[in-house]
Design an enzyme around this catalytic site. Structure first.
Site, PDB file in Angstrom:
ATOM      1  N   ASN A   2       0.810  -1.232   0.000  1.00 35.15           N
ATOM      2  CA  ASN A   2       0.000   0.000   0.000  1.00 35.15           C
ATOM      3  C   ASN A   2       0.840   1.278   0.000  1.00 35.15           C
ATOM      4  OD1 ASN A   2       0.693  -0.684   2.664  1.00 35.15           O
ATOM      5  ND2 ASN A   2      -1.029   0.450   3.502  1.00 35.15           N
ATOM      6  N   GLY A  51       2.257  -5.131   7.697  1.00 40.15           N
ATOM      7  CA  GLY A  51       1.304  -5.918   6.917  1.00 40.15           C
ATOM      8  C   GLY A  51       0.128  -6.334   7.774  1.00 40.15           C
ATOM      9  N   SER A  52      -0.381  -7.516   7.502  1.00 40.92           N
ATOM     10  CA  SER A  52      -1.616  -7.950   8.155  1.00 40.92           C
ATOM     11  C   SER A  52      -1.342  -8.570   9.533  1.00 40.92           C
ATOM     12  CB  SER A  52      -2.322  -8.974   7.276  1.00 40.92           C
ATOM     13  OG  SER A  52      -1.515 -10.129   7.150  1.00 40.92           O
ATOM     14  N   VAL A 101      -0.252 -12.520   9.484  1.00 39.83           N
ATOM     15  CA  VAL A 101       1.151 -12.743   9.108  1.00 39.83           C
ATOM     16  C   VAL A 101       2.059 -12.208  10.216  1.00 39.83           C
ATOM     17  CG1 VAL A 101       2.959 -12.191   7.429  1.00 39.83           C
ATOM     18  CG2 VAL A 101       0.668 -12.769   6.633  1.00 39.83           C
ATOM     19  N   GLY A 102       1.693 -11.067  10.788  1.00 43.99           N
ATOM     20  CA  GLY A 102       2.485 -10.498  11.880  1.00 43.99           C
ATOM     21  C   GLY A 102       2.575 -11.458  13.060  1.00 43.99           C
ATOM     22  N   CYS A 139      -3.228   1.873   6.826  1.00 41.23           N
ATOM     23  CA  CYS A 139      -3.397   1.401   8.205  1.00 41.23           C
ATOM     24  C   CYS A 139      -3.900   2.535   9.089  1.00 41.23           C
ATOM     25  CB  CYS A 139      -2.089   0.824   8.732  1.00 41.23           C
ATOM     26  SG  CYS A 139      -0.695   1.904   8.452  1.00 41.23           S
ATOM     27  N   GLU A 190     -10.056  -4.979  10.359  1.00 37.75           N
ATOM     28  CA  GLU A 190      -9.531  -4.038   9.368  1.00 37.75           C
ATOM     29  C   GLU A 190     -10.027  -4.458   7.985  1.00 37.75           C
ATOM     30  OE1 GLU A 190      -5.243  -3.925   8.281  1.00 37.75           O
ATOM     31  OE2 GLU A 190      -5.450  -1.777   8.628  1.00 37.75           O
ATOM     32  N   GLU A 248       8.790   2.940  15.158  1.00 38.17           N
ATOM     33  CA  GLU A 248       9.522   3.273  13.937  1.00 38.17           C
ATOM     34  C   GLU A 248       9.624   4.788  13.842  1.00 38.17           C
ATOM     35  OE1 GLU A 248       9.081   0.543  10.658  1.00 38.17           O
ATOM     36  OE2 GLU A 248       6.964   0.371  11.165  1.00 38.17           O
TER      37      GLU A 248
HETATM   38  P1  NDP Z   1       0.294  -9.588   4.158  1.00 42.34           P
HETATM   39  O1  NDP Z   1       0.474  -9.396   5.609  1.00 42.34           O
HETATM   40  O2  NDP Z   1       0.002 -10.961   3.654  1.00 42.34           O
HETATM   41  O3  NDP Z   1       1.597  -9.085   3.366  1.00 42.34           O
HETATM   42  C1  NDP Z   1       2.549  -8.165   3.856  1.00 42.34           C
HETATM   43  C2  NDP Z   1       3.953  -8.635   3.474  1.00 42.34           C
HETATM   44  O4  NDP Z   1       4.218  -9.887   4.122  1.00 42.34           O
HETATM   45  C3  NDP Z   1       4.115  -8.915   1.974  1.00 42.34           C
HETATM   46  O5  NDP Z   1       5.433  -8.611   1.600  1.00 42.34           O
HETATM   47  C4  NDP Z   1       3.875 -10.403   1.897  1.00 42.34           C
HETATM   48  O6  NDP Z   1       4.408 -11.003   0.749  1.00 42.34           O
HETATM   49  C5  NDP Z   1       4.576 -10.870   3.153  1.00 42.34           C
HETATM   50  N1  NDP Z   1       4.145 -12.184   3.646  1.00 42.34           N
HETATM   51  C6  NDP Z   1       2.979 -12.833   3.404  1.00 42.34           C
HETATM   52  N2  NDP Z   1       2.959 -14.013   4.061  1.00 42.34           N
HETATM   53  C7  NDP Z   1       4.132 -14.100   4.729  1.00 42.34           C
HETATM   54  C8  NDP Z   1       4.703 -15.088   5.598  1.00 42.34           C
HETATM   55  N3  NDP Z   1       4.048 -16.215   5.902  1.00 42.34           N
HETATM   56  N4  NDP Z   1       5.927 -14.862   6.128  1.00 42.34           N
HETATM   57  C9  NDP Z   1       6.608 -13.736   5.835  1.00 42.34           C
HETATM   58  N5  NDP Z   1       6.115 -12.773   5.006  1.00 42.34           N
HETATM   59  C10 NDP Z   1       4.894 -12.948   4.477  1.00 42.34           C
HETATM   60  O7  NDP Z   1      -0.810  -8.606   3.661  1.00 42.34           O
HETATM   61  P2  NDP Z   1      -1.552  -8.625   2.233  1.00 42.34           P
HETATM   62  O8  NDP Z   1      -0.734  -7.860   1.308  1.00 42.34           O
HETATM   63  O9  NDP Z   1      -1.903 -10.018   1.800  1.00 42.34           O
HETATM   64  O10 NDP Z   1      -2.888  -7.870   2.599  1.00 42.34           O
HETATM   65  C11 NDP Z   1      -3.894  -8.571   3.314  1.00 42.34           C
HETATM   66  C12 NDP Z   1      -4.526  -7.673   4.342  1.00 42.34           C
HETATM   67  O11 NDP Z   1      -3.527  -7.227   5.249  1.00 42.34           O
HETATM   68  C13 NDP Z   1      -5.108  -6.385   3.780  1.00 42.34           C
HETATM   69  O12 NDP Z   1      -6.394  -6.575   3.332  1.00 42.34           O
HETATM   70  C14 NDP Z   1      -5.035  -5.487   4.978  1.00 42.34           C
HETATM   71  O13 NDP Z   1      -6.153  -5.703   5.793  1.00 42.34           O
HETATM   72  C15 NDP Z   1      -3.799  -5.928   5.700  1.00 42.34           C
HETATM   73  N6  NDP Z   1      -2.649  -5.062   5.405  1.00 42.34           N
HETATM   74  C16 NDP Z   1      -2.319  -4.097   6.293  1.00 42.34           C
HETATM   75  C17 NDP Z   1      -1.292  -3.228   6.031  1.00 42.34           C
HETATM   76  C18 NDP Z   1      -0.947  -2.149   6.985  1.00 42.34           C
HETATM   77  O14 NDP Z   1      -0.168  -1.256   6.641  1.00 42.34           O
HETATM   78  N7  NDP Z   1      -1.479  -2.178   8.173  1.00 42.34           N
HETATM   79  C19 NDP Z   1      -0.509  -3.298   4.806  1.00 42.34           C
HETATM   80  C20 NDP Z   1      -0.922  -4.375   3.922  1.00 42.34           C
HETATM   81  C21 NDP Z   1      -1.939  -5.199   4.236  1.00 42.34           C
HETATM   82  P3  NDP Z   1       3.480 -11.204  -0.568  1.00 42.34           P
HETATM   83  O15 NDP Z   1       3.141  -9.862  -1.057  1.00 42.34           O
HETATM   84  O16 NDP Z   1       4.388 -11.916  -1.496  1.00 42.34           O
HETATM   85  O17 NDP Z   1       2.299 -12.004  -0.127  1.00 42.34           O
END
Ligand code: NDP
Length: 483
Positions: A150, A226-227, A230-231, A282, A381, A460
Site C-alpha cells: 500500500n 502488513g496484516s 502474518v504479523g 493502516c 480491518e 519506527e
Molecule cells: P500480508 O500481511 O500478507 O503481506 C505483507 C507482506 O508480508 C508482503 O510482503 C507479503 O508477501 C509478506 N508475507 C505474506 N505471508 C508471509 C509469511 N508467511 N511470512 C513472511 N512474510 C509474508 O498482507 P496482504 O498484502 O496479503 O494484505 C492482506 C490484508 O492485510 C489487507 O487486506 C489489509 O487488511 C492488511 N494489510 C495491512 C497493512 C498495513 O499497513 N497495516 C498493509 C498491507 C496489508 P506477498 O506480497 O508476497 O504475499
C-alpha cells in the site's frame, strides 16, 4: 546494462527461478513487466552476502553513511514525478499521492542521513573508583525487512534508511503486488558506493521466501508491516529464534466528531482519511463516532462528499480515488459490504464495483450508518474505501467506544473544546492522536506506531528508530595510573 529482475543479491541483479506478471490495476491490459521470484538458495546467498558486507559498512564510518543516505534521498526527491508515476501505475493511487509518497521516501533518507551523524552515546561514572563507563549504540547486524504494497516506496524507505544509517545490512522482501517500486528503490540504493551485498532485494512469494527469511537464524532483526495474521506468525518465529522484531499491522482507527466540531472540516477530514489511498491505509478512519446532536447533518454531508469523489484511472487528471490494488482485495471489500448489510448496517452510498473506460478494480466509496461497535465491520480491518458511522450520546460514550477495539494505531477528535481535546489526547489508547486533523497523514521525523494488535516492538521513525536498529554496548574501562 544489467536487467533489473526483481532480485538483487551480493551486488548484482540476478534472474529468478520463476517470474510473476505485474499488471496495472487501473487498466488490466497494461502489463508493467515480469519480475523474478527468488528461491531458497538465493535468499541464503543474500543473507551470507549481507553478513559479510555489514562489517565493512559499519567500519566505513558515519560520514560515509551520511553521504550515501543523503545521495539516495536526494535522488528520490529529484525523481519523485517519474517514480511516483510508476508507483501509481502499479499500485493504483492517484498520481499526486504517488509523487508525494516518493518525495516522502526521500525525506526519510535525508533525515536518517543526519541521524547517522548523531549516533551519540552516554558517559557514566562507575560506582567503583578508577573505572570509566561509556554506553554506545552499535548496529544489530543483518535486518530483514518485509513490507506491504500500500506504500510500496515510503514504508520500505522508513525501515531501510535507519537500518543503513546505523550501520546494518538489509535483506528486503517487498510485496509481490508492487515489484516495480521495489526495483526502482533498489536501483537507487545499489548504485551508491556501498559494499556489495549490503543491500539485497529478494522479491518472491510471502509464504515461501518471506517466511524463510523471517524464520532464518541468519537474521538479527525483523521489521514487518502488513496484516495481523502474518504479523502473529512472524512474532512467533522471531521469539523462537530470539530475533529482535518490530511490527506495524492493522487498525480500526476512530474519529470522534463532537457536537462543537466545525462540521465542514470534520466532513473533509473524515472523507480524506476514510477514502484516501482507496482506504488502503493502516491509518484510515474506519469508525466515525459522531455525537447525536450533529449526527444527521454530518452523515448527510459525508455521503454527499463520498458521492462527489471522482473514482478513476490513477494517472488520469482529476482522479481522487484510484482502483483497489487487486482482484482479491476487491473481492474481500465486496464481501465486507455484504457482511455489513447482513449485520444490520445501513449502506448509504457506494460499495459496488464500478466500470470505467479501462478494465480495472474500481469501487465506489461506501458509508455505512446505524452501525454498532460490536459488528465485525467495526472490529476487523477492511482496508477498503468503506467507513462506518457509530452514533454516540456524549463525549464520554464516544471515547469509550473508540477505546473498545483490539487495535490502537491512530485516533482523531474533531472539537473546538480545548478540555475535550486535552482529555482525548491523554485518555485515548492509541499510538498517534490527532486533534482537528485526519487520522491519516503523519510527519517523517517523529515516532510512528500503535498499541494493542496494531504494533509490536519498538517504534519506527524519528530518533526512536534507534531503539530497534541498534543495540547498546556498555564498556567499563580501568585505565590505571600513568607510568
Ligand atoms: P500480508 O500481511 O500478507 O503481506 C505483507 C507482506 O508480508 C508482503 O510482503 C507479503 O508477501 C509478506 N508475507 C505474506 N505471508 C508471509 C509469511 N508467511 N511470512 C513472511 N512474510 C509474508 O498482507 P496482504 O498484502 O496479503 O494484505 C492482506 C490484508 O492485510 C489487507 O487486506 C489489509 O487488511 C492488511 N494489510 C495491512 C497493512 C498495513 O499497513 N497495516 C498493509 C498491507 C496489508 P506477498 O506480497 O508476497 O504475499
Amino acid at each position: 546494462m544489467e536487467q533489473m529482475t526483481g532480485i538483487h543479491i551480493a551486488g548484482r541483479w540476478v534472474a529468478g527461478a520463476s517470474e510473476i506478471e505485474n499488471r496495472n490495476p487501473s487498466d488490466l491490459s497494461d502489463l508493467i513487466g515480469r519480475y523474478g521470484q527468488a528461491d531458497a538458495a538465493q535468499l541464503d546467498e543474500a543473507l551470507d552476502a549481507a553478513r559479510r558486507a555489514q562489517v565493512a559498512w559499519w567500519a566505513a564510518g558515519i560520514q560515509k553513511r551520511h553521504d550515501v543516505l543523503m545521495a539516495i534521498g536526494t535522488e528520490l526527491m529529484a525523481r519523485a514525478e517519474e517514480i511516483g508515476r510508476m508507483l501509481s501505475r502499479e499500485e493504483g493511487k492517484p498520481l499526486a499521492e504517488g509523487r508525494g509518497e516518493v518525495y516522502r521516501a526521500g525525506q526519510f533518507f535525508t533525515y536518517f542521513a543526519a541521524e547517522a551523524l548523531r549516533n551519540q552515546g552516554d558517559l557514566a561514572e562507575s560506582v567503583r573508583p578508577g573505572i570509566e563507563i561509556d554506553v554506545r549504540r552499535e548496529p544489530v547486524g543483518v535486518v530483514a525487512i518485509v513490507s506491504p504494497w500500500n506504500f510500496p516506496v515510503a514504508t520500505p524507505a522508513w525501515k531501510i534508511a535507519p537500518a543503513l544509517a546505523f550501520g546494518n545490512a538489509v535483506v528486503w522482501k517487498p510485496a509481490n503486488l508492487t515489484p516495480a517500486s521495489a526495483v526502482a528503490l533498489t536501483d537507487i540504493i545499489v548504485r551508491q558506493d556501498i559494499p556489495a551485498g549490503l543491500f539485497n532485494l529478494v522479491t518472491g512469494p510471502g509464504r515461501a521466501v518471506g517466511q524463510r527469511l523471517v524464520e532464518s537464524r541468519a537474521v538479527d532483526a525483523i521489521s514487518f508491516t502488513g496484516s495481523v495474521p502474518v504479523g502473529r506468525q512472524i512474532a512467533a518465529s522471531a521469539v523462537a529464534n530470539m530475533t529482535k522484531v518490530q511490527m506495524e499491522m492493522g487498525s480500526k482507527n476512530p474519529m470522534l466528531v463532537m457536537d462543537d466540531a466545525d462540521l465542514d472540516l470534520a466532513v473533509a477530514h473524515a472523507a480524506n482519511a476514510a477514502f484516501g489511498g482507496t482506504g488502503q491505509k493502516c491509518t484510515a478512519a474506519s469508525r466515525l463516532i459522531v455525537h447525536e446532536a450533529v449526527h444527521d447533518a454530518f452523515v448527510e454531508r459525508l455521503v454527499a462528499a463520498a458521492r462527489a469523489l471522482k473514482v478513476g484511472h490513477a494517472l488520469e487528471d482529476g482522479t481522487q480515488i484510484g482502483p483497489v490494488v487487486s482482484e482479491d482485495q476487491l473481492a474481500q471489500n465486496l464481501d465486507y459490504i455484504a457482511l455489513g448489510k447482513a449485520e444490520g448496517a445501513e449502506l448509504l452510498c457506494g460499495g459496488d464495483r464500478l466500470e470505467r473506460p479501462t478494465k480495472g478494480f474500481y469501487m465506489a466509496p461506501a458509508v455505512f450508518a446505524g452501525t454498532r461497535n460490536d459488528m465485525r465491520v467495526n472490529r476487523e480491518e477492511m482496508f477498503a474505501p468503506v467507513t462506518c458511522v457509530i452514533r454516540a450520546g456524549s463525549y464520554d460514550e464516544a471515547l469509550a467506544i473508540a477505546n473498545d477495539s483490539d487495535f490502537g494505531l491512530t485516533a482523531g477528535i474533531m472539537t473546538r473544546s480545548l478540555s475535550r481535546a486535552s482529555h482525548f489526547r491523554a485518555n485515548m489508547r492509541a499510538g498517534c492522536v490527532m486533534v482537528n486533523l485526519p487520522t491519516a497523514g503523519t510527519d517523517y521525523h517523529v515516532p510512528f506506531g500503535g498499541r494493542g494488535a496494531s504494533s509490536f516492538g519498538p517504534r519506527e521513525q524519528g530518533r526512536y528508530a534507534a531503539e530497534f536498529y541498534t543495540t547498546v554496548k556498555t564498556a567499563y574501562v580501568a585505565a590505571g595510573a600513568p607510568e
